[in-house]
Write a protein that holds these residues in place. Structure first.
Motif, PDB file in Angstrom:
ATOM      1  N   VAL A  30     -18.988   2.846 -22.324  1.00 16.35           N
ATOM      2  CA  VAL A  30     -20.205   3.415 -22.815  1.00 16.35           C
ATOM      3  C   VAL A  30     -20.065   3.340 -24.551  1.00 16.35           C
ATOM      4  O   VAL A  30     -21.019   3.192 -25.236  1.00 16.35           O
ATOM      5  CB  VAL A  30     -20.425   4.681 -22.361  1.00 16.35           C
ATOM      6  CG1 VAL A  30     -21.500   5.473 -23.133  1.00 16.35           C
ATOM      7  CG2 VAL A  30     -20.727   4.900 -20.921  1.00 16.35           C
ATOM      8  N   ILE A  31     -18.932   3.908 -25.051  1.00 19.78           N
ATOM      9  CA  ILE A  31     -18.690   3.718 -26.502  1.00 19.78           C
ATOM     10  C   ILE A  31     -18.884   2.392 -27.178  1.00 19.78           C
ATOM     11  O   ILE A  31     -19.559   2.220 -28.187  1.00 19.78           O
ATOM     12  CB  ILE A  31     -17.222   4.307 -26.793  1.00 19.78           C
ATOM     13  CG1 ILE A  31     -17.050   5.795 -26.437  1.00 19.78           C
ATOM     14  CG2 ILE A  31     -16.911   4.112 -28.327  1.00 19.78           C
ATOM     15  CD1 ILE A  31     -15.695   6.402 -26.572  1.00 19.78           C
ATOM     16  N   LEU A  32     -18.429   1.452 -26.488  1.00 13.68           N
ATOM     17  CA  LEU A  32     -18.609  -0.012 -26.944  1.00 13.68           C
ATOM     18  C   LEU A  32     -20.003  -0.378 -27.141  1.00 13.68           C
ATOM     19  O   LEU A  32     -20.487  -0.978 -28.142  1.00 13.68           O
ATOM     20  CB  LEU A  32     -17.725  -1.025 -26.182  1.00 13.68           C
ATOM     21  CG  LEU A  32     -16.109  -0.747 -26.071  1.00 13.68           C
ATOM     22  CD1 LEU A  32     -15.643  -2.010 -25.387  1.00 13.68           C
ATOM     23  CD2 LEU A  32     -15.606  -0.834 -27.506  1.00 13.68           C
ATOM     24  N   ASP A  33     -20.684  -0.001 -26.013  1.00 15.52           N
ATOM     25  CA  ASP A  33     -22.028  -0.406 -25.896  1.00 15.52           C
ATOM     26  C   ASP A  33     -22.955   0.560 -26.838  1.00 15.52           C
ATOM     27  O   ASP A  33     -23.832  -0.091 -27.761  1.00 15.52           O
ATOM     28  CB  ASP A  33     -22.577   0.204 -24.591  1.00 15.52           C
ATOM     29  CG  ASP A  33     -23.795  -0.393 -24.272  1.00 15.52           C
ATOM     30  OD1 ASP A  33     -24.100  -1.734 -24.291  1.00 15.52           O
ATOM     31  OD2 ASP A  33     -24.681   0.099 -23.663  1.00 15.52           O
ATOM     32  N   LYS A  34     -22.615   1.710 -27.059  1.00 12.98           N
ATOM     33  CA  LYS A  34     -23.504   2.470 -28.060  1.00 12.98           C
ATOM     34  C   LYS A  34     -23.074   1.989 -29.522  1.00 12.98           C
ATOM     35  O   LYS A  34     -24.134   2.297 -30.316  1.00 12.98           O
ATOM     36  CB  LYS A  34     -23.115   3.929 -27.817  1.00 12.98           C
ATOM     37  CG  LYS A  34     -23.803   4.866 -26.781  1.00 12.98           C
ATOM     38  CD  LYS A  34     -23.461   6.073 -26.728  1.00 12.98           C
ATOM     39  CE  LYS A  34     -24.119   6.873 -25.646  1.00 12.98           C
ATOM     40  NZ  LYS A  34     -23.575   8.430 -25.693  1.00 12.98           N
ATOM     41  N   LEU A  35     -21.884   1.501 -29.848  1.00 12.45           N
ATOM     42  CA  LEU A  35     -21.656   1.450 -31.230  1.00 12.45           C
ATOM     43  C   LEU A  35     -21.864  -0.181 -31.457  1.00 12.45           C
ATOM     44  O   LEU A  35     -21.753  -0.638 -32.513  1.00 12.45           O
ATOM     45  CB  LEU A  35     -20.127   1.569 -31.353  1.00 12.45           C
ATOM     46  CG  LEU A  35     -19.700   2.901 -31.615  1.00 12.45           C
ATOM     47  CD1 LEU A  35     -18.167   3.338 -31.870  1.00 12.45           C
ATOM     48  CD2 LEU A  35     -20.645   3.824 -32.386  1.00 12.45           C
ATOM     49  N   ASN A  36     -22.332  -0.967 -30.514  1.00 14.56           N
ATOM     50  CA  ASN A  36     -22.452  -2.328 -30.404  1.00 14.56           C
ATOM     51  C   ASN A  36     -21.116  -3.101 -30.969  1.00 14.56           C
ATOM     52  O   ASN A  36     -21.486  -3.930 -31.904  1.00 14.56           O
ATOM     53  CB  ASN A  36     -23.766  -2.472 -31.330  1.00 14.56           C
ATOM     54  CG  ASN A  36     -24.611  -3.806 -31.073  1.00 14.56           C
ATOM     55  OD1 ASN A  36     -24.407  -4.475 -29.998  1.00 14.56           O
ATOM     56  ND2 ASN A  36     -25.266  -4.161 -31.926  1.00 14.56           N
ATOM     57  N   VAL A  37     -20.146  -2.976 -30.318  1.00  8.69           N
ATOM     58  CA  VAL A  37     -19.019  -3.695 -30.560  1.00  8.69           C
ATOM     59  C   VAL A  37     -18.433  -4.190 -29.382  1.00  8.69           C
ATOM     60  O   VAL A  37     -18.853  -3.606 -28.329  1.00  8.69           O
ATOM     61  CB  VAL A  37     -17.866  -2.737 -31.597  1.00  8.69           C
ATOM     62  CG1 VAL A  37     -18.423  -2.500 -32.830  1.00  8.69           C
ATOM     63  CG2 VAL A  37     -17.820  -1.632 -30.625  1.00  8.69           C
ATOM     64  N   SER A  38     -17.348  -4.848 -29.537  1.00 11.03           N
ATOM     65  CA  SER A  38     -16.849  -5.910 -28.273  1.00 11.03           C
ATOM     66  C   SER A  38     -15.367  -5.223 -27.959  1.00 11.03           C
ATOM     67  O   SER A  38     -14.903  -5.672 -26.847  1.00 11.03           O
ATOM     68  CB  SER A  38     -16.876  -7.216 -28.432  1.00 11.03           C
ATOM     69  OG  SER A  38     -16.081  -7.641 -29.702  1.00 11.03           O
ATOM     70  N   ASN A  39     -14.722  -4.535 -28.958  1.00  6.61           N
ATOM     71  CA  ASN A  39     -13.468  -3.988 -28.392  1.00  6.61           C
ATOM     72  C   ASN A  39     -13.210  -2.684 -29.207  1.00  6.61           C
ATOM     73  O   ASN A  39     -13.811  -2.102 -30.021  1.00  6.61           O
ATOM     74  CB  ASN A  39     -12.255  -5.243 -28.907  1.00  6.61           C
ATOM     75  CG  ASN A  39     -12.429  -5.513 -30.320  1.00  6.61           C
ATOM     76  OD1 ASN A  39     -12.172  -4.685 -31.286  1.00  6.61           O
ATOM     77  ND2 ASN A  39     -12.355  -6.754 -30.640  1.00  6.61           N
ATOM     78  N   ARG A  40     -12.056  -2.176 -28.807  1.00 10.00           N
ATOM     79  CA  ARG A  40     -11.722  -0.529 -29.427  1.00 10.00           C
ATOM     80  C   ARG A  40     -11.378  -0.743 -30.672  1.00 10.00           C
ATOM     81  O   ARG A  40     -11.761   0.343 -31.358  1.00 10.00           O
ATOM     82  CB  ARG A  40     -10.320  -0.093 -28.417  1.00 10.00           C
ATOM     83  CG  ARG A  40     -10.273  -0.088 -26.825  1.00 10.00           C
ATOM     84  CD  ARG A  40      -9.070   0.403 -26.509  1.00 10.00           C
ATOM     85  NE  ARG A  40      -9.350   0.304 -24.821  1.00 10.00           N
ATOM     86  CZ  ARG A  40      -8.481   1.186 -24.187  1.00 10.00           C
ATOM     87  NH1 ARG A  40      -7.668   1.765 -24.637  1.00 10.00           N
ATOM     88  NH2 ARG A  40      -8.657   1.253 -22.840  1.00 10.00           N
ATOM     89  N   ILE A  41     -10.722  -1.847 -31.434  1.00 10.94           N
ATOM     90  CA  ILE A  41     -10.542  -1.622 -32.663  1.00 10.94           C
ATOM     91  C   ILE A  41     -11.551  -1.742 -33.462  1.00 10.94           C
ATOM     92  O   ILE A  41     -11.903  -0.962 -34.579  1.00 10.94           O
ATOM     93  CB  ILE A  41      -9.483  -3.095 -33.037  1.00 10.94           C
ATOM     94  CG1 ILE A  41      -8.290  -2.885 -32.435  1.00 10.94           C
ATOM     95  CG2 ILE A  41      -9.424  -2.988 -34.693  1.00 10.94           C
ATOM     96  CD1 ILE A  41      -7.651  -4.185 -32.200  1.00 10.94           C
ATOM     97  N   GLU A  42     -12.644  -2.443 -33.221  1.00  9.81           N
ATOM     98  CA  GLU A  42     -14.116  -2.531 -33.759  1.00  9.81           C
ATOM     99  C   GLU A  42     -14.621  -1.227 -33.678  1.00  9.81           C
ATOM    100  O   GLU A  42     -15.352  -1.043 -34.418  1.00  9.81           O
ATOM    101  CB  GLU A  42     -14.835  -3.729 -33.230  1.00  9.81           C
ATOM    102  CG  GLU A  42     -14.682  -5.140 -33.556  1.00  9.81           C
ATOM    103  CD  GLU A  42     -15.384  -6.119 -33.062  1.00  9.81           C
ATOM    104  OE1 GLU A  42     -16.706  -5.712 -32.540  1.00  9.81           O
ATOM    105  OE2 GLU A  42     -15.122  -7.139 -33.121  1.00  9.81           O
ATOM    106  N   ALA A  43     -14.541  -0.760 -32.358  1.00  6.48           N
ATOM    107  CA  ALA A  43     -15.171   0.494 -32.260  1.00  6.48           C
ATOM    108  C   ALA A  43     -14.759   1.847 -33.067  1.00  6.48           C
ATOM    109  O   ALA A  43     -15.648   2.453 -33.940  1.00  6.48           O
ATOM    110  CB  ALA A  43     -14.953   1.127 -30.742  1.00  6.48           C
ATOM    111  N   VAL A  44     -13.416   1.950 -33.413  1.00  3.99           N
ATOM    112  CA  VAL A  44     -12.879   2.713 -34.125  1.00  3.99           C
ATOM    113  C   VAL A  44     -13.496   2.527 -35.664  1.00  3.99           C
ATOM    114  O   VAL A  44     -13.395   3.417 -36.394  1.00  3.99           O
ATOM    115  CB  VAL A  44     -11.076   2.741 -34.084  1.00  3.99           C
ATOM    116  CG1 VAL A  44     -10.620   3.468 -35.282  1.00  3.99           C
ATOM    117  CG2 VAL A  44     -10.924   3.304 -32.738  1.00  3.99           C
ATOM    118  N   SER A  45     -13.175   1.135 -36.119  1.00  5.65           N
ATOM    119  CA  SER A  45     -13.464   0.876 -37.455  1.00  5.65           C
ATOM    120  C   SER A  45     -15.089   1.198 -37.766  1.00  5.65           C
ATOM    121  O   SER A  45     -15.436   1.963 -38.815  1.00  5.65           O
ATOM    122  CB  SER A  45     -13.051  -0.464 -37.845  1.00  5.65           C
ATOM    123  OG  SER A  45     -14.001  -1.372 -37.469  1.00  5.65           O
TER     124      SER A  45
END
Length: 199
Positions: free
Chosen positions: A175-190
């Protein structure tokens, strides 16, 4: 004369855009591409002033192509149906000169090209509003999960700390990846930190 390369995977729209821009006295479409890869080749061969690209194209998206053209003198304009803050943020970081929506009037596109050739940037106003709204899209629980990811914890460790199952953690991450429109955990954090939402 402003020389333009167009990249759009829908052939009919590509032809229509080309015809419209060629009607402008100070503009000439010198190349047309249907993939991001073709767009890069044409820009390197023809050295246009402007490259107008869709985002979702085969063999490289418009955003990937824009990132590769970051150091190129050619001005990149993203023309898309997608008013997504994640896409806009990525386009901005790639240094694009314009981000416009396909439902804008055609004369607005020609006007934007001229403004960009004067060295200014043009972004669709609705995107700017979306991108700079300061609210995090994540729930408190999702923020707890992403903060633990930022600390380097894995799924198992997060589950243990929050007293939930591994599967639930994976659901939260999805859900987090989807909401932040990113494809992995590293991108989500940054992305999360970049927006100033992280602790």
């Amino acid at each position: 004369m402003i020389h333009i390369v167009l990249a759009e995977d829908q052939r009919m729209l590509l032809g229509a855009l080309g015809s419209l821009l060629n009607l402008e006295e100070d503009m000439k479409v010198v190349g047309m591409a249907q993939t991001g890869e073709e767009a890069l080749t044409l820009v390197n061969q023809l050295h246009p002033d402007v490259c107008i690209m869709d985002i979702e194209m085969p063999a490289k998206t418009g955003l990937e192509a824009a990132e590769l053209l970051k150091e190129h003198p050619c001005q990149v304009i993203i023309l898309t149906t997608f008013a997504r803050p994640g896409y806009f943020e990525r386009a901005r970081l790639a240094g694009v000169s314009g981000y416009l929506l396909k439902d804008s009037p055609s004369e607005e596109l020609a006007h934007s090209i001229r403004i960009i050739m004067e060295g200014r940037r043009v972004y669709a106003p609705e995107l700017v509003d979306m991108a700079y709204s300061s609210e995090s899209p994540l729930t408190k629980r999702e923020e707890e999960v992403i903060n633990l990811i930022a600390e380097g914890k894995n799924t198992k460790e997060i589950a243990k700390q929050l007293f939930i199952t591994n599967g639930t953690v994976r659901n939260y991450i999805s859900v987090i990846l989807d909401k932040l429109n990113v494809s992995n955990r590293i991108e989500a954090v940054s992305r999360f930190k970049e927006k100033g939402w992280g602790k």
